[in-house]
Design a protein around this motif. Sequence first.
Motif, PDB file in Angstrom:
ATOM      1  N   LYS A  95       0.831  -1.203   0.000  1.00  0.00           N
ATOM      2  CA  LYS A  95       0.000   0.000   0.000  1.00  0.00           C
ATOM      3  C   LYS A  95       0.870   1.259   0.000  1.00  0.00           C
ATOM      4  O   LYS A  95       1.913   1.290   0.663  1.00  0.00           O
ATOM      5  N   PRO A  96       0.414   2.327  -0.706  1.00  0.00           N
ATOM      6  CA  PRO A  96       1.089   3.619  -0.536  1.00  0.00           C
ATOM      7  C   PRO A  96       0.846   4.130   0.885  1.00  0.00           C
ATOM      8  O   PRO A  96      -0.226   3.933   1.446  1.00  0.00           O
ATOM      9  N   GLN A  97       1.873   4.749   1.457  1.00  0.00           N
ATOM     10  CA  GLN A  97       1.732   5.273   2.828  1.00  0.00           C
ATOM     11  C   GLN A  97       1.241   6.710   2.858  1.00  0.00           C
ATOM     12  O   GLN A  97       0.797   7.190   3.901  1.00  0.00           O
ATOM     13  N   ASP A  98       1.394   7.408   1.728  1.00  0.00           N
ATOM     14  CA  ASP A  98       0.984   8.821   1.690  1.00  0.00           C
ATOM     15  C   ASP A  98       0.535   9.165   0.278  1.00  0.00           C
ATOM     16  O   ASP A  98       0.963   8.544  -0.691  1.00  0.00           O
ATOM     17  N   ALA A  99      -0.320  10.165   0.175  1.00  0.00           N
ATOM     18  CA  ALA A  99      -0.881  10.550  -1.127  1.00  0.00           C
ATOM     19  C   ALA A  99       0.187  11.090  -2.069  1.00  0.00           C
ATOM     20  O   ALA A  99       0.082  10.949  -3.289  1.00  0.00           O
ATOM     21  N   GLU A 100       1.228  11.708  -1.517  1.00  0.00           N
ATOM     22  CA  GLU A 100       2.260  12.339  -2.353  1.00  0.00           C
ATOM     23  C   GLU A 100       3.286  11.343  -2.887  1.00  0.00           C
ATOM     24  O   GLU A 100       4.069  11.679  -3.776  1.00  0.00           O
ATOM     25  N   GLY A 101       3.310  10.144  -2.319  1.00  0.00           N
ATOM     26  CA  GLY A 101       4.295   9.151  -2.767  1.00  0.00           C
ATOM     27  C   GLY A 101       5.695   9.427  -2.263  1.00  0.00           C
ATOM     28  O   GLY A 101       6.674   8.938  -2.844  1.00  0.00           O
ATOM     29  N   LYS A 102       5.814  10.210  -1.203  1.00  0.00           N
ATOM     30  CA  LYS A 102       7.150  10.503  -0.663  1.00  0.00           C
ATOM     31  C   LYS A 102       7.671   9.361   0.215  1.00  0.00           C
ATOM     32  O   LYS A 102       8.876   9.207   0.382  1.00  0.00           O
ATOM     33  N   LEU A 103       6.764   8.594   0.782  1.00  0.00           N
ATOM     34  CA  LEU A 103       7.163   7.481   1.646  1.00  0.00           C
ATOM     35  C   LEU A 103       7.184   6.190   0.843  1.00  0.00           C
ATOM     36  O   LEU A 103       6.409   6.019  -0.103  1.00  0.00           O
ATOM     37  N   PRO A 104       8.053   5.246   1.205  1.00  0.00           N
ATOM     38  CA  PRO A 104       8.092   3.974   0.471  1.00  0.00           C
ATOM     39  C   PRO A 104       6.812   3.171   0.668  1.00  0.00           C
ATOM     40  O   PRO A 104       6.134   3.301   1.693  1.00  0.00           O
ATOM     41  N   THR A 105       6.495   2.355  -0.317  1.00  0.00           N
ATOM     42  CA  THR A 105       5.312   1.490  -0.257  1.00  0.00           C
ATOM     43  C   THR A 105       5.408   0.559   0.945  1.00  0.00           C
ATOM     44  O   THR A 105       6.448  -0.065   1.173  1.00  0.00           O
ATOM     45  N   SER A 106       4.329   0.455   1.708  1.00  0.00           N
ATOM     46  CA  SER A 106       4.335  -0.459   2.855  1.00  0.00           C
ATOM     47  C   SER A 106       4.020  -1.880   2.397  1.00  0.00           C
ATOM     48  O   SER A 106       3.416  -2.091   1.332  1.00  0.00           O
ATOM     49  N   MET A 107       4.438  -2.844   3.212  1.00  0.00           N
ATOM     50  CA  MET A 107       4.248  -4.256   2.884  1.00  0.00           C
ATOM     51  C   MET A 107       3.876  -5.026   4.143  1.00  0.00           C
ATOM     52  O   MET A 107       4.475  -4.808   5.197  1.00  0.00           O
ATOM     53  N   MET A 108       2.880  -5.897   4.020  1.00  0.00           N
ATOM     54  CA  MET A 108       2.513  -6.775   5.127  1.00  0.00           C
ATOM     55  C   MET A 108       2.149  -8.143   4.563  1.00  0.00           C
ATOM     56  O   MET A 108       1.267  -8.249   3.693  1.00  0.00           O
ATOM     57  N   PHE A 109       2.848  -9.177   5.030  1.00  0.00           N
ATOM     58  CA  PHE A 109       2.547 -10.533   4.576  1.00  0.00           C
ATOM     59  C   PHE A 109       1.220 -10.993   5.167  1.00  0.00           C
ATOM     60  O   PHE A 109       0.948 -10.773   6.340  1.00  0.00           O
ATOM     61  N   GLY A 110       0.399 -11.659   4.347  1.00  0.00           N
ATOM     62  CA  GLY A 110      -0.862 -12.205   4.819  1.00  0.00           C
ATOM     63  C   GLY A 110      -0.691 -13.612   5.369  1.00  0.00           C
ATOM     64  O   GLY A 110       0.387 -14.216   5.260  1.00  0.00           O
ATOM     65  N   PRO A 111      -1.760 -14.179   5.953  1.00  0.00           N
ATOM     66  CA  PRO A 111      -1.672 -15.512   6.550  1.00  0.00           C
ATOM     67  C   PRO A 111      -1.303 -16.607   5.544  1.00  0.00           C
ATOM     68  O   PRO A 111      -0.553 -17.519   5.868  1.00  0.00           O
ATOM     69  N   GLN A 112      -1.832 -16.501   4.315  1.00  0.00           N
ATOM     70  CA  GLN A 112      -1.593 -17.572   3.337  1.00  0.00           C
ATOM     71  C   GLN A 112      -0.137 -17.635   2.907  1.00  0.00           C
ATOM     72  O   GLN A 112       0.486 -18.705   2.919  1.00  0.00           O
ATOM     73  N   ILE A 113       0.448 -16.498   2.518  1.00  0.00           N
ATOM     74  CA  ILE A 113       1.846 -16.511   2.069  1.00  0.00           C
ATOM     75  C   ILE A 113       2.772 -16.879   3.215  1.00  0.00           C
ATOM     76  O   ILE A 113       3.772 -17.572   3.026  1.00  0.00           O
ATOM     77  N   THR A 114       2.427 -16.441   4.436  1.00  0.00           N
ATOM     78  CA  THR A 114       3.257 -16.784   5.592  1.00  0.00           C
ATOM     79  C   THR A 114       3.299 -18.298   5.778  1.00  0.00           C
ATOM     80  O   THR A 114       4.368 -18.895   5.961  1.00  0.00           O
ATOM     81  N   ARG A 115       2.134 -18.921   5.676  1.00  0.00           N
ATOM     82  CA  ARG A 115       2.026 -20.370   5.902  1.00  0.00           C
ATOM     83  C   ARG A 115       2.632 -21.167   4.745  1.00  0.00           C
ATOM     84  O   ARG A 115       3.336 -22.154   4.964  1.00  0.00           O
ATOM     85  N   GLU A 116       2.375 -20.742   3.489  1.00  0.00           N
ATOM     86  CA  GLU A 116       2.718 -21.568   2.332  1.00  0.00           C
ATOM     87  C   GLU A 116       4.077 -21.268   1.714  1.00  0.00           C
ATOM     88  O   GLU A 116       4.670 -22.142   1.067  1.00  0.00           O
TER      89      GLU A 116
END
Length: 261
Positions: free
Chosen positions: A139-160
């Motif tokens: 996800k973008p962290q801010d409307a201006e795009g000055k911050l790096p894209t955030s990332m969060m692993f979901g349950p499926q990718i974590t498990r598999e």
Amino acid sequence: MADNGCNKHLVLVHGACIGGWSYFKVAARLRSAGYRVTAPDMAASGVDPRPMRDVPTFRDYTAPLLGLLGSLPPGEKVVLVGHSLGGVNVALAAELFPDKIAAAVFLCAFMPDHTSRPSHVLEKFIEGDWLDWMDTEMKPQDAEGKLPTSMMFGPQITREKLLQLCSPEDLTLVRSLMRVSSMFVEDLQVQQPFSKGGYGSVRKVYIVCKQDLAIPEGFQRWMIESNPVEEVNEIDADHCVMLSRPDELARCLADIADSYA
């Protein structure tokens, strides 16, 4: 693993979305064998209180590690181990403190070279579709795009893909302690390549995890071919080798510390 650590110091750097806690099994084994172990949390990771939006650059994210290395007494060298994205933290630390590092160890980790921008290995990984990101949230962290894209692993990718060989208990622990992170690609794209005299001068060891479904063995081997290392070790493990194969990893790291430190 014999009790012969002789106070050799290993610094263990975690990957994205997790923290220094991820090394708890390996740290306990190494300490019981006489090694000094530090497993710092990068900024906005583990128990570090900052939110990711307060960490706009990769250098800010790496600041706890850089502070640790900067505080070492003159002449002390550490074996610096980076897992996954932590390989880029290790590269930045080696660039800035090459004289503090006996060896840089890349544990199924992204390993930059010293001719391309630091983002190069991450871009090649993403462009090559080496990973099915499944339910990972970017996800973008801010409307201006000055911050790096955030990332969060979901349950499926974590498990598999990340912990497919780990116990249900380990999976539960990881899911409960995961935090939003970033790959910092945008920031790393505007940085200069690491130097031959800094990062390029540090001795490197790569530990290939042969059942890694997150950074597959083929991509690990490509990085080694692109940036040759002193030594390559192999463990028959998934991406979270420190949880699934702690005995093998502790033995491997002890051997590396004994050889290089």
